[in-house]
Design a protein around this motif. Structure first.
Motif, PDB file in Angstrom:
ATOM      1  N   GLN A  46       0.883  -1.164   0.000  1.00  0.00           N
ATOM      2  CA  GLN A  46       0.000   0.000   0.000  1.00  0.00           C
ATOM      3  C   GLN A  46       0.920   1.213   0.000  1.00  0.00           C
ATOM      4  O   GLN A  46       1.465   1.603   1.017  1.00  0.00           O
ATOM      5  N   HIS A  61      -6.980   2.007 -10.339  1.00  0.00           N
ATOM      6  CA  HIS A  61      -7.674   1.296  -9.283  1.00  0.00           C
ATOM      7  C   HIS A  61      -9.102   1.834  -9.188  1.00  0.00           C
ATOM      8  O   HIS A  61      -9.324   3.040  -9.305  1.00  0.00           O
ATOM      9  N   ILE A  90     -12.079   2.865  -6.998  1.00  0.00           N
ATOM     10  CA  ILE A  90     -12.457   3.233  -5.637  1.00  0.00           C
ATOM     11  C   ILE A  90     -13.956   3.057  -5.431  1.00  0.00           C
ATOM     12  O   ILE A  90     -14.415   2.597  -4.394  1.00  0.00           O
ATOM     13  N   THR A 102      -0.781   6.390  -5.200  1.00  0.00           N
ATOM     14  CA  THR A 102      -1.901   6.978  -5.920  1.00  0.00           C
ATOM     15  C   THR A 102      -1.716   8.488  -5.986  1.00  0.00           C
ATOM     16  O   THR A 102      -1.755   9.170  -4.971  1.00  0.00           O
ATOM     17  N   CYS A 142      -3.930   2.809  -2.420  1.00  0.00           N
ATOM     18  CA  CYS A 142      -4.340   1.779  -3.367  1.00  0.00           C
ATOM     19  C   CYS A 142      -3.154   0.857  -3.594  1.00  0.00           C
ATOM     20  O   CYS A 142      -2.028   1.321  -3.781  1.00  0.00           O
ATOM     21  N   CYS A 144      -8.419  -0.326  -2.760  1.00  0.00           N
ATOM     22  CA  CYS A 144      -8.108   1.004  -2.236  1.00  0.00           C
ATOM     23  C   CYS A 144      -8.642   1.127  -0.822  1.00  0.00           C
ATOM     24  O   CYS A 144      -9.716   0.621  -0.496  1.00  0.00           O
TER      25      CYS A 144
END
Length: 598
Positions: free
Chosen positions: A30, A399, A401, A418, A445, A453
């Motif tokens: 992450q 990604h 969300i 991100t 994310c 995320c």
């Protein structure tokens, strides 16, 4: 995604014998954004008008063609030590270094040091640079497991009413879009009693390696948790085990969403890890009833004697979809009827999907060296796109969300993390673009997965992100932050909710028209669940966890390998990645803890 098409050969190379077991995937690093600083003028990093069309850059996938991400591929870093690990203290402890400034020997001493659980920050390099980061992270896992450095753990204080768990992984008793776990959730809202206690705990299963234990789902009757080679359900009334669903192998991915009637999906290995440490491909998909634990169906997609590997699974409107390096497939949620499968003849692949109230595909087309990315809102019954959004040039990863409204996170310019959040309207046009301002806002994310995320939430009108920590102005020491609301039409900040004092809070999920946030514990206060009014941004305490459970609770920081879910007036905190090692010989780890005011 088009209509059903011929299967594609898997083509995955076996893991060489004698290799130490690799860390499981499904929850890659992450990553934080680059160091704080002004964004480049006119580029990603600041809200600007939609850019002109063009062929986007793409660093996805990270592996060369023919290498399969998933178990056995080096991409998963270890979980970081929990609170109570030597040298680490809860938030608000006097003299604590700001988040992101702690130093770890596994990273080279160049540039800003990473936050716990995050790979090194940096720019440039695109896919190759990130490939190096992922491989380095995997090496770190092996060093940690082999060298005796212990992974995240909770404490033993504040034992719950019942404790479940044994060597079998949980036997023996005991969108809205958001950053936490997902499930049908039961009734939300403010509980009758605000002062909470540790109601239930599930002991860590006996593990032999770093193991994926993804999956957390809750209904009115049952809470279910992914465990070792299984999913286990517990009664919400007393925390006692109700059922165990045995799987052929380890869980690779648990769906972040469940259907309204309480059905969820898991992606898992084709078999258990052998004595030589060789892992099996993540090729099996099963759908089960959360209340009963009954497996409704199980599927694989094969070509000859090869089973196609996938990376993640999601649940959308009457559909279960899986994506990965070799493309995507889908089945009807209720019947298991195949809707589509990877197309061997096409140069486009659905690398992953976002689910929930809609179904969105992230699609890669073209060559490995010069592909383009599209985000498609799909008809869940056929896979045909209702609209497509072509991702601008310079984006490395995408990604999902939220699917409704459609909001994506993107990694631009080769930077780790991100960099921007983009809202897309129902015609496939950019609605707004919101920069994370080089880490000022802390949406997380995962490096390669599409639907993973955390630390952000979305409603019809707004995106909510927490700010990075900064010195508290109300205390002599300690760190604090705010949650900022951004208008999805304009991309502009419209207000903020302050954590206050020496507290740090993170967006958790939307529930009954309220934004729920998790306030992390400090050295002398338990964590809290806060309800924030989206209009006024005023907050109300829903739950206050006890002081005697600080060490237990502190093993579930949102930035770690965990999922948090508020449902039925309770806070569910589950691990998604665990090791056989503990952070302390006298401290017990838990797979799952449940706090509530009952």
């Amino acid at each position: 995604m088009g209509a059903p098409q011929p299967a594609q050969p898997a083509g995955q190379p076996p893991q060489p014998p004698g290799q130490p077991p690799q860390a499981p995937p499904g929850q890659p690093p992450q990553a934080p954004a680059a160091p704080s600083g002004p964004p480049p003028a006119g580029g990603f990093g600041a809200p600007v008008p939609p850019p002109p069309g063009g062929q986007p850059g793409y660093g996805y996938p990270q592996q060369p063609p023919g290498a399969q991400p998933g178990y056995g591929y080096p991409q998963q870093p270890p979980a970081q030590p929990g609170y109570g690990y030597p040298g680490q203290q809860p938030y608000g402890y006097p003299g604590q270094q700001p988040y992101g400034q702690q130093q770890y020997a596994m990273y080279p001493p160049t540039g800003p040091m990473p936050a716990p659980g995050m790979p090194p920050q940096g720019g440039g390099g695109g896919g190759r640079q990130r490939m190096m980061i992922i491989i380095a992270a995997a090496v770190a896992v092996l060093l940690i497991v082999g060298g005796g450095i212990f992974l995240a753990a909770g404490g033993d204080e504040g034992k719950g009413k019942d404790e479940a768990g044994s060597s079998s992984g949980g036997t023996g008793g005991d969108d809205g879009s958001g950053s936490g776990g997902s499930g049908t959730g039961g009734a939300g809202g403010k509980p009758a009693k605000t002062d909470a206690e540790l109601l239930f705990s599930v002991a860590k299963p006996k593990l032999t390696d770093v193991t994926k234990v993804d999956g957390l789902w809750v209904t009115d009757k049952v809470f279910a948790k992914g465990s070792l080679n299984s999913v286990v359900g517990y009664n919400t009334s007393d925390g006692k085990e109700k059922w165990t669903l045995e799987l052929a192998g380890q869980i690779c991915w648990g769906s972040k969403h469940a259907s309204e009637d309480g059905r969820a999906a898991v992606l898992f290995q084709d078999g258990k890890i052998g004595g030589d440490g060789r892992v099996q491909p993540c090729s099996r998909v099963a759908v089960f009833d959360i209340d009963t634990g009954k497996k409704l169906w199980e599927k694989q997609i094969s070509l000859g004697d090869e089973n196609i590997r996938f990376s993640e699974v999601t649940v959308g409107p009457d559909v279960v979809a899986v994506g990965g390096l070799y493309g995507g497939a889908a089945w009807k949620l209720g019947s298991g009827k195949e809707l589509w499968r990877p197309d061997q003849t096409s140069d486009c692949k659905d690398v992953g999907y976002g689910g929930g109230t809609g179904l969105v595909a992230v699609r890669k087309c073209g060559s490995y060296d010069a592909p383009k990315i599209e985000v498609q809102k799909l008809d869940p019954s056929s896979g045909k796109p209702r609209f497509s959004y072509e991702v601008p040039e310079g984006i490395d990863y995408v990604h999902v969300i939220s699917t409704d409204p459609l909001v994506i996170g993107v990694d631009a310019g080769g930077a780790v993390g991100t960099s921007d959040v983009i809202a897309i309207d129902d015609k496939g046009k950019m609605r707004s673009r919101i920069s994370t301002e080089n880490g000022k806002y802390t949406v997380r994310c995962s490096a390669v997965e599409v639907e993973d995320c955390k630390m952000a939430a979305v409603d019809e009108d707004s995106l909510y992100m927490g700010t990075e920590e900064h010195e508290s102005q109300e205390e002599d020491y300690g760190r604090t932050n705010e949650i900022v609301a951004f208008n999805l039409d304009t991309g502009k900040a419209r207000g903020k909710a302050e954590a206050g004092g020496r507290r740090v809070m993170t967006p958790l999920q939307m529930e009954d028209g309220m934004l729920l946030a998790y306030m992390e514990p400090t050295y002398d206060q338990g964590g809290q669940v806060m309800a924030i009014d989206p209009k006024t941004l005023k907050s109300t305490v829903y739950l206050k966890n006890p002081k005697d459970s600080i060490e237990t609770e502190s093993g579930y920081r949102p930035s770690l390998n965990v999922r948090l879910l508020y449902a039925g007036g309770r806070l569910y905190m589950g691990q998604t990645l665990m090791s056989e090692r503990s952070s302390s010989l006298d401290r017990k780890e838990y797979l799952l803890v449940v706090f509530g005011g009952e």
